[in-house]
Design an enzyme around this catalytic site. Sequence first.
Site, PDB file in Angstrom:
ATOM      1  N   HIS A 182       0.819  -1.209   0.000  1.00 44.96           N
ATOM      2  CA  HIS A 182       0.000   0.000   0.000  1.00 44.96           C
ATOM      3  C   HIS A 182       0.854   1.261   0.000  1.00 44.96           C
ATOM      4  CE1 HIS A 182       0.544  -0.736   4.425  1.00 44.96           C
ATOM      5  NE2 HIS A 182       0.647   0.583   4.480  1.00 44.96           N
TER       6      HIS A 182
ATOM      7  N   HIS B  72       3.945   6.942   4.076  1.00 48.92           N
ATOM      8  CA  HIS B  72       4.911   5.854   3.883  1.00 48.92           C
ATOM      9  C   HIS B  72       4.485   4.942   2.747  1.00 48.92           C
ATOM     10  CE1 HIS B  72       2.099   3.841   6.794  1.00 48.92           C
ATOM     11  NE2 HIS B  72       2.347   2.782   6.058  1.00 48.92           N
TER      12      HIS B  72
ATOM     13  N   GLU C  40       7.880   0.803   5.060  1.00 44.02           N
ATOM     14  CA  GLU C  40       7.409  -0.281   5.920  1.00 44.02           C
ATOM     15  C   GLU C  40       7.610  -1.605   5.187  1.00 44.02           C
ATOM     16  OE1 GLU C  40       3.175  -0.157   6.616  1.00 44.02           O
ATOM     17  OE2 GLU C  40       3.277  -1.536   8.326  1.00 44.02           O
TER      18      GLU C  40
END
Lengths: 134, 134
Positions: free
Chosen positions: B7, B79, B130
Amino acid sequence: MIGRLNHVAIAVKDLAAATAVYKNALGAEVTEPTPQPDHGVTVVFVTLPNTKIEFLEPLGENSPIAKFLEKNPDGGIHHLCYEVDDILAARDKLKAEGARVLGDGNPKIGAHGKPVLFLHPKDFCGTLTELEQA
Amino acid sequence: MIGRLNHVAIAVKDLAAATAVYKNALGAEVTEPTPQPDHGVTVVFVTLPNTKIEFLEPLGENSPIAKFLEKNPDGGIHHLCYEVDDILAARDKLKAEGARVLGDGNPKIGAHGKPVLFLHPKDFCGTLTELEQA
């Protein structure tokens, strides 16, 4: 209306360093650098299974990413690009919704050789947003 | 090593407004808001054919995105999240390459119920990155 996320563009001052991080530390597949003088950038693609990251390094004077890198010397995400089936219909719908299309509102040929438009970050959650004809 | 782009997370002050822009102007499929008190955010997913956008709105005091929104009042990309098959092996490889893993270096259970790690933006082209166990 929007389809696939075509790419995430990350602007960097040092394309070789960015490429090395993604190739060596993250173990990703990266292309050779491609100068795109018409767009004022040199590009490396990181090929992911479902989309791609595009690293952009300034090329020549008046690069469109030069100011961004002055503000973000470590680099940073410059824009997101979504695919649309009909870029003119997309533009008209966006204008009708009150969103600002950058430039003169006419699609330009983008870095992939397809018509693109950029949308104002303030109308899209602080994110410069590109639409590309699929 | 890295696999799919799981994502792109966009932090916003007003989740309803962000959702409306993506639903109405961009014609995207969006979910209902999901409060995640353990992570200090309320989340809406934009479902794209190949990946997703996650809108994050601060929830409660000491939300991890509160400072980001002070600096970026219009919102902005917070992020990127990549999937990895083995998050511990990924961590060890990254540390061996000199990249900084945030926190104590041990994966935490993330917003999707899977182990995640965050990597230092300065080591990843100015982008908070991430990793999520696939």
